[in-house]
Write a protein that holds these residues in place. Sequence first.
Motif, PDB file in Angstrom:
ATOM      1  N   PHE A 227      70.477-101.093 -12.531  1.00  0.00           N
ATOM      2  CA  PHE A 227      70.264 -99.539 -12.969  1.00  0.00           C
ATOM      3  C   PHE A 227      71.285 -99.273 -13.846  1.00  0.00           C
ATOM      4  O   PHE A 227      70.810 -98.307 -14.945  1.00  0.00           O
ATOM      5  N   VAL A 228      72.565 -99.493 -13.881  1.00  0.00           N
ATOM      6  CA  VAL A 228      73.468 -99.047 -14.835  1.00  0.00           C
ATOM      7  C   VAL A 228      73.244 -99.482 -15.959  1.00  0.00           C
ATOM      8  O   VAL A 228      73.398 -98.933 -17.050  1.00  0.00           O
ATOM      9  N   CYS A 229      72.835-100.909 -16.206  1.00  0.00           N
ATOM     10  CA  CYS A 229      72.379-101.299 -17.341  1.00  0.00           C
ATOM     11  C   CYS A 229      71.423-100.763 -18.035  1.00  0.00           C
ATOM     12  O   CYS A 229      71.299-100.392 -19.458  1.00  0.00           O
ATOM     13  N   CYS A 230      70.297-100.535 -17.536  1.00  0.00           N
ATOM     14  CA  CYS A 230      68.826 -99.938 -17.851  1.00  0.00           C
ATOM     15  C   CYS A 230      69.348 -98.297 -18.339  1.00  0.00           C
ATOM     16  O   CYS A 230      69.100 -97.790 -19.439  1.00  0.00           O
ATOM     17  N   SER A 231      70.329 -97.554 -17.413  1.00  0.00           N
ATOM     18  CA  SER A 231      70.688 -96.184 -18.019  1.00  0.00           C
ATOM     19  C   SER A 231      71.474 -96.217 -19.141  1.00  0.00           C
ATOM     20  O   SER A 231      71.504 -95.523 -20.014  1.00  0.00           O
ATOM     21  N   SER A 232      72.547 -97.378 -19.247  1.00  0.00           N
ATOM     22  CA  SER A 232      73.328 -97.272 -20.241  1.00  0.00           C
ATOM     23  C   SER A 232      72.536 -97.487 -21.601  1.00  0.00           C
ATOM     24  O   SER A 232      73.043 -96.959 -22.489  1.00  0.00           O
ATOM     25  N   TYR A 233      71.330 -98.467 -21.535  1.00  0.00           N
ATOM     26  CA  TYR A 233      70.765 -98.725 -22.811  1.00  0.00           C
ATOM     27  C   TYR A 233      69.927 -97.645 -23.077  1.00  0.00           C
ATOM     28  O   TYR A 233      69.678 -97.104 -24.377  1.00  0.00           O
ATOM     29  N   GLU A 234      69.574 -96.564 -22.225  1.00  0.00           N
ATOM     30  CA  GLU A 234      68.974 -95.496 -22.372  1.00  0.00           C
ATOM     31  C   GLU A 234      70.057 -94.507 -23.399  1.00  0.00           C
ATOM     32  O   GLU A 234      69.238 -93.887 -24.249  1.00  0.00           O
ATOM     33  N   VAL A 235      71.008 -94.531 -22.955  1.00  0.00           N
ATOM     34  CA  VAL A 235      71.978 -93.883 -23.587  1.00  0.00           C
ATOM     35  C   VAL A 235      72.175 -94.321 -25.030  1.00  0.00           C
ATOM     36  O   VAL A 235      72.220 -93.495 -26.202  1.00  0.00           O
TER      37      VAL A 235
ATOM     38  N   SER B 102      80.571-103.289 -17.609  1.00  0.00           N
ATOM     39  CA  SER B 102      80.969-101.927 -16.829  1.00  0.00           C
ATOM     40  C   SER B 102      79.880-101.919 -15.817  1.00  0.00           C
ATOM     41  O   SER B 102      80.387-101.465 -14.619  1.00  0.00           O
ATOM     42  N   ALA B 103      78.590-102.439 -15.824  1.00  0.00           N
ATOM     43  CA  ALA B 103      77.507-102.525 -14.788  1.00  0.00           C
ATOM     44  C   ALA B 103      78.244-103.137 -13.658  1.00  0.00           C
ATOM     45  O   ALA B 103      78.095-103.071 -12.404  1.00  0.00           O
ATOM     46  N   PHE B 104      78.736-104.379 -13.955  1.00  0.00           N
ATOM     47  CA  PHE B 104      79.327-105.328 -12.797  1.00  0.00           C
ATOM     48  C   PHE B 104      80.386-104.586 -12.114  1.00  0.00           C
ATOM     49  O   PHE B 104      80.424-104.584 -10.852  1.00  0.00           O
ATOM     50  N   ILE B 105      81.400-103.843 -12.738  1.00  0.00           N
ATOM     51  CA  ILE B 105      82.484-103.127 -12.267  1.00  0.00           C
ATOM     52  C   ILE B 105      81.980-102.228 -11.654  1.00  0.00           C
ATOM     53  O   ILE B 105      82.406-101.880 -10.280  1.00  0.00           O
ATOM     54  N   ILE B 106      80.972-101.213 -11.933  1.00  0.00           N
ATOM     55  CA  ILE B 106      80.416-100.024 -11.242  1.00  0.00           C
ATOM     56  C   ILE B 106      79.729-100.789  -9.937  1.00  0.00           C
ATOM     57  O   ILE B 106      80.040 -99.885  -8.844  1.00  0.00           O
ATOM     58  N   SER B 107      79.170-101.641  -9.981  1.00  0.00           N
ATOM     59  CA  SER B 107      78.234-102.065  -8.780  1.00  0.00           C
ATOM     60  C   SER B 107      79.196-102.672  -7.852  1.00  0.00           C
ATOM     61  O   SER B 107      79.007-102.363  -6.715  1.00  0.00           O
ATOM     62  N   TYR B 108      80.262-103.105  -8.321  1.00  0.00           N
ATOM     63  CA  TYR B 108      81.186-103.908  -7.419  1.00  0.00           C
ATOM     64  C   TYR B 108      82.178-102.486  -6.765  1.00  0.00           C
ATOM     65  O   TYR B 108      82.330-102.485  -5.405  1.00  0.00           O
ATOM     66  N   TRP B 109      82.378-101.578  -7.467  1.00  0.00           N
ATOM     67  CA  TRP B 109      83.052-100.327  -6.909  1.00  0.00           C
ATOM     68  C   TRP B 109      82.183 -99.661  -5.842  1.00  0.00           C
ATOM     69  O   TRP B 109      82.638 -99.191  -4.862  1.00  0.00           O
TER      70      TRP B 109
ATOM     71  N   VAL C 125      74.129 -89.983 -11.934  1.00  0.00           N
ATOM     72  CA  VAL C 125      73.766 -88.674 -12.403  1.00  0.00           C
ATOM     73  C   VAL C 125      74.139 -88.617 -13.769  1.00  0.00           C
ATOM     74  O   VAL C 125      73.623 -87.857 -14.737  1.00  0.00           O
ATOM     75  N   VAL C 126      75.460 -88.619 -13.534  1.00  0.00           N
ATOM     76  CA  VAL C 126      76.344 -88.276 -14.858  1.00  0.00           C
ATOM     77  C   VAL C 126      75.706 -88.791 -16.304  1.00  0.00           C
ATOM     78  O   VAL C 126      75.632 -88.705 -17.374  1.00  0.00           O
ATOM     79  N   ILE C 127      75.685 -90.615 -16.117  1.00  0.00           N
ATOM     80  CA  ILE C 127      74.847 -91.282 -17.042  1.00  0.00           C
ATOM     81  C   ILE C 127      73.594 -90.673 -17.443  1.00  0.00           C
ATOM     82  O   ILE C 127      72.916 -90.640 -18.814  1.00  0.00           O
ATOM     83  N   ASP C 128      72.626 -90.434 -16.630  1.00  0.00           N
ATOM     84  CA  ASP C 128      71.277 -89.924 -16.834  1.00  0.00           C
ATOM     85  C   ASP C 128      71.335 -88.374 -17.486  1.00  0.00           C
ATOM     86  O   ASP C 128      70.394 -88.172 -18.374  1.00  0.00           O
ATOM     87  N   THR C 129      72.279 -87.821 -17.044  1.00  0.00           N
ATOM     88  CA  THR C 129      72.627 -86.296 -17.748  1.00  0.00           C
ATOM     89  C   THR C 129      72.926 -86.494 -19.291  1.00  0.00           C
ATOM     90  O   THR C 129      72.212 -85.878 -20.052  1.00  0.00           O
ATOM     91  N   ALA C 130      73.570 -87.497 -19.517  1.00  0.00           N
ATOM     92  CA  ALA C 130      74.266 -87.957 -20.886  1.00  0.00           C
ATOM     93  C   ALA C 130      72.928 -88.216 -21.942  1.00  0.00           C
ATOM     94  O   ALA C 130      72.648 -87.890 -22.909  1.00  0.00           O
ATOM     95  N   THR C 131      72.159 -88.994 -21.266  1.00  0.00           N
ATOM     96  CA  THR C 131      70.983 -89.687 -21.830  1.00  0.00           C
ATOM     97  C   THR C 131      69.975 -88.318 -22.401  1.00  0.00           C
ATOM     98  O   THR C 131      69.443 -88.255 -23.298  1.00  0.00           O
ATOM     99  N   VAL C 132      69.644 -87.455 -21.102  1.00  0.00           N
ATOM    100  CA  VAL C 132      68.698 -86.553 -21.535  1.00  0.00           C
ATOM    101  C   VAL C 132      69.507 -85.573 -22.700  1.00  0.00           C
ATOM    102  O   VAL C 132      68.571 -84.916 -23.402  1.00  0.00           O
ATOM    103  N   TRP C 133      70.695 -85.117 -22.449  1.00  0.00           N
ATOM    104  CA  TRP C 133      71.400 -84.260 -23.483  1.00  0.00           C
ATOM    105  C   TRP C 133      71.392 -84.977 -24.794  1.00  0.00           C
ATOM    106  O   TRP C 133      70.929 -84.261 -25.667  1.00  0.00           O
ATOM    107  N   LEU C 134      71.720 -86.268 -24.933  1.00  0.00           N
ATOM    108  CA  LEU C 134      71.714 -86.941 -26.165  1.00  0.00           C
ATOM    109  C   LEU C 134      70.232 -86.832 -26.844  1.00  0.00           C
ATOM    110  O   LEU C 134      70.182 -86.973 -28.208  1.00  0.00           O
TER     111      LEU C 134
END
Length: 203
Positions: free
Chosen positions: A18-26, A62-69, A84-93
């Motif tokens: 999920f984090v990987c996909c959202s990060s690539y969207e950004v 980063s995705a691995f760290i976040i998923s572990y966290w 939610v913050v990552i997805d918000t950044a994507t829409v705004w960008l």
Amino acid sequence: MFEPMRRQLFYAAHVFFFVCCSSYEVIIALERIISSINPMQYYKRSFDLVLLATVATLIMSSAFIISYWMYGADHRSSGCFFLVVIDTATVWLNFQAIRYCGRKFEDMYGKAELSARYQVKEAHTMAVAMKPVYVASYVIKFTVNFTCIFFFMFESAFTSVTGYVEFMYTSVVAVNGGLTTGLLIRNHPRIKRRFDRAVNKFM
């Protein structure tokens, strides 16, 4: 189906992707802007495998760290908020990309090479096509993420349904992936033409 340890590993893996996909969207939204700052230079630039590998490595780390966290250290509510913050950044960008690329294309009229104008136009077309995709995806993911935020805050009172809530979350996100892919195909003219040609080959 809802055995705790196996479920933890499964959802940790889910968060990783999920984090990987959202990060690539950004990155994609940001790339639309970058490609239009100096379009001719970007157009002539060769494929940079080192840069791509570096970005991919950073995102996956980063995705691995976040998923572990989120699951290893049990910060699921905070983790969902971060998503939610990552997805918000994507829409705004992406909204910024639409504005910037559109203005850049108009300013270049009669002042730049055709290749440069094509690069900016393609960036704008992609940003516009991605707008409904990002918005629809954001609404869906925002809803399920905030549902999970509040659920995990009071999970101790509803432990018997934790597995079902997480299953619902994963299912909705999976459906979202198919929905947004369909929206992109529908809204991007060139991708739609290629898709139609591919479909017609099997008709």
